[in-house]
Design a protein around this motif. Sequence first.
Motif, PDB file in Angstrom:
ATOM      1  N   PRO A  58      42.297  49.873  35.282  1.00  0.00           N
ATOM      2  CA  PRO A  58      41.299  50.207  36.296  1.00  0.00           C
ATOM      3  C   PRO A  58      41.639  49.566  37.637  1.00  0.00           C
ATOM      4  O   PRO A  58      41.954  48.383  37.698  1.00  0.00           O
ATOM      5  CB  PRO A  58      40.008  49.604  35.727  1.00  0.00           C
ATOM      6  N   GLY A  59      41.619  50.353  38.698  1.00  0.00           N
ATOM      7  CA  GLY A  59      41.862  49.834  40.033  1.00  0.00           C
ATOM      8  C   GLY A  59      43.326  49.652  40.376  1.00  0.00           C
ATOM      9  O   GLY A  59      43.653  49.186  41.466  1.00  0.00           O
ATOM     10  N   ALA A  60      44.235  50.008  39.463  1.00  0.00           N
ATOM     11  CA  ALA A  60      45.662  49.772  39.697  1.00  0.00           C
ATOM     12  C   ALA A  60      46.197  50.576  40.875  1.00  0.00           C
ATOM     13  O   ALA A  60      47.232  50.227  41.433  1.00  0.00           O
ATOM     14  CB  ALA A  60      46.457  50.102  38.447  1.00  0.00           C
ATOM     15  N   ASP A  61      45.490  51.634  41.263  1.00  0.00           N
ATOM     16  CA  ASP A  61      45.956  52.453  42.379  1.00  0.00           C
ATOM     17  C   ASP A  61      45.376  51.991  43.720  1.00  0.00           C
ATOM     18  O   ASP A  61      45.553  52.645  44.734  1.00  0.00           O
ATOM     19  CB  ASP A  61      45.635  53.921  42.135  1.00  0.00           C
ATOM     20  N   MET A  62      44.701  50.847  43.750  1.00  0.00           N
ATOM     21  CA  MET A  62      44.155  50.318  45.005  1.00  0.00           C
ATOM     22  C   MET A  62      45.303  49.765  45.850  1.00  0.00           C
ATOM     23  O   MET A  62      46.324  49.333  45.311  1.00  0.00           O
ATOM     24  CB  MET A  62      43.145  49.191  44.730  1.00  0.00           C
ATOM     25  N   PRO A  63      45.114  49.729  47.164  1.00  0.00           N
ATOM     26  CA  PRO A  63      46.157  49.151  48.019  1.00  0.00           C
ATOM     27  C   PRO A  63      46.200  47.624  47.867  1.00  0.00           C
ATOM     28  O   PRO A  63      45.211  47.004  47.490  1.00  0.00           O
ATOM     29  CB  PRO A  63      45.703  49.550  49.427  1.00  0.00           C
ATOM     30  N   ARG A  64      47.362  47.074  48.162  1.00  0.00           N
ATOM     31  CA  ARG A  64      47.509  45.619  48.101  1.00  0.00           C
ATOM     32  C   ARG A  64      46.933  44.985  49.366  1.00  0.00           C
ATOM     33  O   ARG A  64      47.077  45.531  50.457  1.00  0.00           O
ATOM     34  CB  ARG A  64      48.986  45.257  47.955  1.00  0.00           C
ATOM     35  N   LEU A  65      46.315  43.857  49.195  1.00  0.00           N
ATOM     36  CA  LEU A  65      45.779  43.111  50.332  1.00  0.00           C
ATOM     37  C   LEU A  65      46.936  42.636  51.202  1.00  0.00           C
ATOM     38  O   LEU A  65      47.916  42.087  50.705  1.00  0.00           O
ATOM     39  CB  LEU A  65      44.966  41.913  49.830  1.00  0.00           C
ATOM     40  N   SER A  66      46.824  42.849  52.492  1.00  0.00           N
ATOM     41  CA  SER A  66      47.836  42.376  53.421  1.00  0.00           C
ATOM     42  C   SER A  66      47.527  40.932  53.825  1.00  0.00           C
ATOM     43  O   SER A  66      46.356  40.575  54.027  1.00  0.00           O
ATOM     44  CB  SER A  66      47.839  43.267  54.675  1.00  0.00           C
ATOM     45  N   SER A 116      37.110  39.807  43.499  1.00  0.00           N
ATOM     46  CA  SER A 116      35.753  40.091  43.990  1.00  0.00           C
ATOM     47  C   SER A 116      35.563  39.644  45.440  1.00  0.00           C
ATOM     48  O   SER A 116      34.638  40.100  46.110  1.00  0.00           O
ATOM     49  CB  SER A 116      34.716  39.419  43.080  1.00  0.00           C
ATOM     50  N   ILE A 117      36.428  38.795  45.958  1.00  0.00           N
ATOM     51  CA  ILE A 117      36.323  38.366  47.356  1.00  0.00           C
ATOM     52  C   ILE A 117      36.887  39.444  48.292  1.00  0.00           C
ATOM     53  O   ILE A 117      36.439  39.590  49.426  1.00  0.00           O
ATOM     54  CB  ILE A 117      37.080  37.034  47.571  1.00  0.00           C
ATOM     55  N   PHE A 118      37.866  40.211  47.792  1.00  0.00           N
ATOM     56  CA  PHE A 118      38.491  41.277  48.594  1.00  0.00           C
ATOM     57  C   PHE A 118      38.328  42.610  47.856  1.00  0.00           C
ATOM     58  O   PHE A 118      39.289  43.137  47.299  1.00  0.00           O
ATOM     59  CB  PHE A 118      39.981  40.965  48.816  1.00  0.00           C
ATOM     60  N   PRO A 119      37.110  43.149  47.848  1.00  0.00           N
ATOM     61  CA  PRO A 119      36.867  44.380  47.093  1.00  0.00           C
ATOM     62  C   PRO A 119      37.718  45.549  47.606  1.00  0.00           C
ATOM     63  O   PRO A 119      37.931  45.695  48.811  1.00  0.00           O
ATOM     64  CB  PRO A 119      35.367  44.652  47.301  1.00  0.00           C
ATOM     65  N   GLY A 120      38.222  46.340  46.668  1.00  0.00           N
ATOM     66  CA  GLY A 120      39.023  47.522  47.019  1.00  0.00           C
ATOM     67  C   GLY A 120      40.482  47.202  47.292  1.00  0.00           C
ATOM     68  O   GLY A 120      41.241  48.097  47.650  1.00  0.00           O
ATOM     69  N   LYS A 121      40.880  45.950  47.136  1.00  0.00           N
ATOM     70  CA  LYS A 121      42.271  45.551  47.379  1.00  0.00           C
ATOM     71  C   LYS A 121      42.800  44.775  46.177  1.00  0.00           C
ATOM     72  O   LYS A 121      42.041  44.153  45.445  1.00  0.00           O
ATOM     73  CB  LYS A 121      42.364  44.660  48.626  1.00  0.00           C
TER      74      LYS A 121
END
Length: 136
Positions: A58-66, A116-121
């Motif tokens: 789950p969520g593996a296709d999210m972008p990486r946090l820069s 959880s601090i950087f949701p969606g990344k």
Amino acid sequence: MDTPYSSPASRRRFLKTFGGSLAILPLVQVLGCSRGDPPPAAQAPRSADSPATGSTTPGADMPRLSEDDPAAKALGYRHSTADVDQNAFPRHQADQMCSNCSQYQGASGESWGGCSIFPGKLVNAGGWCNSWVRKA
Ligand code: SF4
């Protein structure tokens, strides 16, 4: 007012007019359901935890946090705990990393996972930020 039930004569007229067609309704319904038509094909339910991409994580296709993301910069996030600016973040210790942080949502053994601090990344399992809290 003359209703279908107001007098025996009008009741007879009503039944003569509509009674016959009402009597065959149940027959039509039975025949309609017993013609041997196959029922509509059932669709397999789509699980909420199986994304359309076919990924099993789950969520593996999210972008990486820069590391240049303003929120990441503010918390001193680095992809590797070894690269943390020790002067700017003195509470950092070498054994602290995302994979042993309570905020980390990645699966064990995965290099990247949610946080959880950087949701969606996705954050790196070996990364660190100033919100690190040891996983219980
Ligand atoms: Fe990594 Fe934890 Fe910071 Fe999230 S909160 S980036 S998991 S150290």
